[in-house]
Design a protein around this motif. Structure first.
Motif, mmCIF file in Angstrom:
data_model
loop_
_atom_site.group_PDB
_atom_site.id
_atom_site.type_symbol
_atom_site.label_atom_id
_atom_site.label_comp_id
_atom_site.label_asym_id
_atom_site.label_seq_id
_atom_site.Cartn_x
_atom_site.Cartn_y
_atom_site.Cartn_z
ATOM 1 N N THR A 32 -1.774 -10.227 -3.986
ATOM 2 C CA THR A 32 -1.368 -9.355 -5.083
ATOM 3 C C THR A 32 -2.313 -9.555 -6.244
ATOM 4 O O THR A 32 -2.572 -10.679 -6.639
ATOM 5 C CB THR A 32 0.065 -9.676 -5.546
ATOM 6 O OG1 THR A 32 0.940 -9.564 -4.429
ATOM 7 C CG2 THR A 32 0.505 -8.717 -6.628
ATOM 8 N N ASP A 50 -6.431 -3.101 -8.331
ATOM 9 C CA ASP A 50 -5.353 -3.569 -7.469
ATOM 10 C C ASP A 50 -5.862 -3.791 -6.053
ATOM 11 O O ASP A 50 -6.615 -2.981 -5.511
ATOM 12 C CB ASP A 50 -4.208 -2.555 -7.428
ATOM 13 C CG ASP A 50 -3.453 -2.492 -8.743
ATOM 14 O OD1 ASP A 50 -3.420 -3.528 -9.423
ATOM 15 O OD2 ASP A 50 -2.927 -1.425 -9.079
ATOM 16 N N LYS A 53 -0.984 -5.412 -1.600
ATOM 17 C CA LYS A 53 0.167 -5.986 -2.282
ATOM 18 C C LYS A 53 1.334 -6.165 -1.335
ATOM 19 O O LYS A 53 1.509 -5.414 -0.390
ATOM 20 C CB LYS A 53 0.616 -5.071 -3.418
ATOM 21 C CG LYS A 53 -0.444 -4.760 -4.437
ATOM 22 C CD LYS A 53 0.037 -3.616 -5.303
ATOM 23 C CE LYS A 53 -1.037 -3.218 -6.298
ATOM 24 N NZ LYS A 53 -0.656 -2.032 -7.051
ATOM 25 N N THR A 55 4.927 -5.457 -0.368
ATOM 26 C CA THR A 55 5.806 -4.337 -0.675
ATOM 27 C C THR A 55 7.176 -4.865 -1.064
ATOM 28 O O THR A 55 7.810 -5.595 -0.309
ATOM 29 C CB THR A 55 5.949 -3.404 0.542
ATOM 30 O OG1 THR A 55 4.654 -2.899 0.884
ATOM 31 C CG2 THR A 55 6.869 -2.236 0.228
ATOM 32 N N GLN A 162 7.607 -5.327 -9.310
ATOM 33 C CA GLN A 162 7.312 -3.937 -8.962
ATOM 34 C C GLN A 162 5.791 -3.758 -8.815
ATOM 35 O O GLN A 162 5.138 -3.097 -9.616
ATOM 36 C CB GLN A 162 7.879 -2.983 -10.019
ATOM 37 C CG GLN A 162 8.040 -1.568 -9.500
ATOM 38 C CD GLN A 162 8.773 -0.663 -10.462
ATOM 39 O OE1 GLN A 162 8.821 -0.894 -11.665
ATOM 40 N NE2 GLN A 162 9.361 0.404 -9.932
ATOM 41 N N ASP A 164 3.950 -1.983 -6.964
ATOM 42 C CA ASP A 164 3.396 -0.669 -6.685
ATOM 43 C C ASP A 164 3.042 0.090 -7.956
ATOM 44 O O ASP A 164 2.427 1.149 -7.904
ATOM 45 C CB ASP A 164 4.376 0.163 -5.840
ATOM 46 C CG ASP A 164 5.738 0.330 -6.504
ATOM 47 O OD1 ASP A 164 6.151 -0.578 -7.245
ATOM 48 O OD2 ASP A 164 6.391 1.359 -6.262
ATOM 49 N N THR A 165 3.416 -0.451 -9.121
ATOM 50 C CA THR A 165 3.017 0.182 -10.373
ATOM 51 C C THR A 165 1.561 -0.141 -10.681
ATOM 52 O O THR A 165 1.045 -1.193 -10.301
ATOM 53 C CB THR A 165 3.888 -0.303 -11.540
ATOM 54 O OG1 THR A 165 3.879 -1.736 -11.570
ATOM 55 C CG2 THR A 165 5.313 0.201 -11.414
#
Length: 223
Positions: A32, A50, A53, A55, A162, A164-165
């Motif tokens: 991550t 990024d 990551k 999930t 979070q 995915d941001t």
């Protein structure tokens, strides 16, 4: 202690570079890269990239919703990012972990430093996180180092819960939606909720204690 405010921009740059190197070394399912831009309005530079990551999803567990994330995973990811980001010297460890019961719920508490704690409500069976908060006495407008540390810690926690941001989205949630400015925000009166992709965010002073909270239950669903 060396002032954090002038070195945070450097930290933003370093995490992008370091994370790229780490992503080459780690298994893709366990990497991550954190969005930790902590600059103020009008001075946002050096957004990190990024990588792959973990999930993090939300599911119903018993009466409540929870993230498929445990506190041991949060601690592991927090320790990882602490090695990558400039400015985390005073908030790099999670210690004094305890699990207790509060109003019939399982509660995790831990210490980040003398003035900043971590608190989470977790499911009894799997230990998944229903909500997680940074907890502290509100820093005054003159305590710039503490305010910068809290803002950095908030961005790091957001990126873990979070992931995915995007970095821009995390900055927008904290700055625009929750109104957290290192220099300007009155943290003694703040009470701002928001939601992003069904995750609730709250920055709130409750009876003299400041909470930055992420919850698996959407604000719209909360009664």
């Amino acid at each position: 202690m060396k002032s954090l405010v002038p070195i945070l921009l450097l930290g933003v740059f370093l995490v992008g570079c370091s994370a790229n190197e780490e992503s080459k070394k780690e298994d893709n399912n366990d990497v991550t890269t954190y969005a930790t831009s902590t600059t103020e309005e009008g001075s946002k530079k050096g957004t990190p990239q990024d990588a792959s990551k973990k999930t993090v999803t939300i599911a119903q567990e018993g009466e409540n919703k929870a993230f498929n994330l445990t506190m041991s995973e949060v601690k592991k990811e927090w320790t990882k990012v602490a090695k990558q980001v400039e400015g985390m010297d005073n908030i790099q460890t999670i210690t004094n972990e305890q699990v207790s019961e509060e109003d019939g719920k399982k509660v995790y508490t831990a210490t980040i430093n003398d003035q900043l704690q971590l608190k989470a409500f977790i499911t009894k069976d799997k230990g998944h996180i229903e909500s997680i908060s940074l907890v502290t006495a509100p820093p005054t407008k003159d305590e710039m180092d503490r305010r910068a540390e809290l803002r950095l810690a908030s961005l790091v926690l957001s990126s873990i819960v979070q992931p995915d941001t995007t970095p821009k989205e995390r900055e927008d949630i904290l700055s625009s939606q929750l109104g957290f400015s290192v220099e300007k925000t009155d943290l003694n009166t703040i009470d701002r909720p928001s939601t992003h992709n069904k995750v609730s965010y709250v920055l709130k002073n409750s009876n003299g204690t400041l909470y930055f909270e992420l919850s698996a239950t959407d604000i719209k669903e909360q009664k």
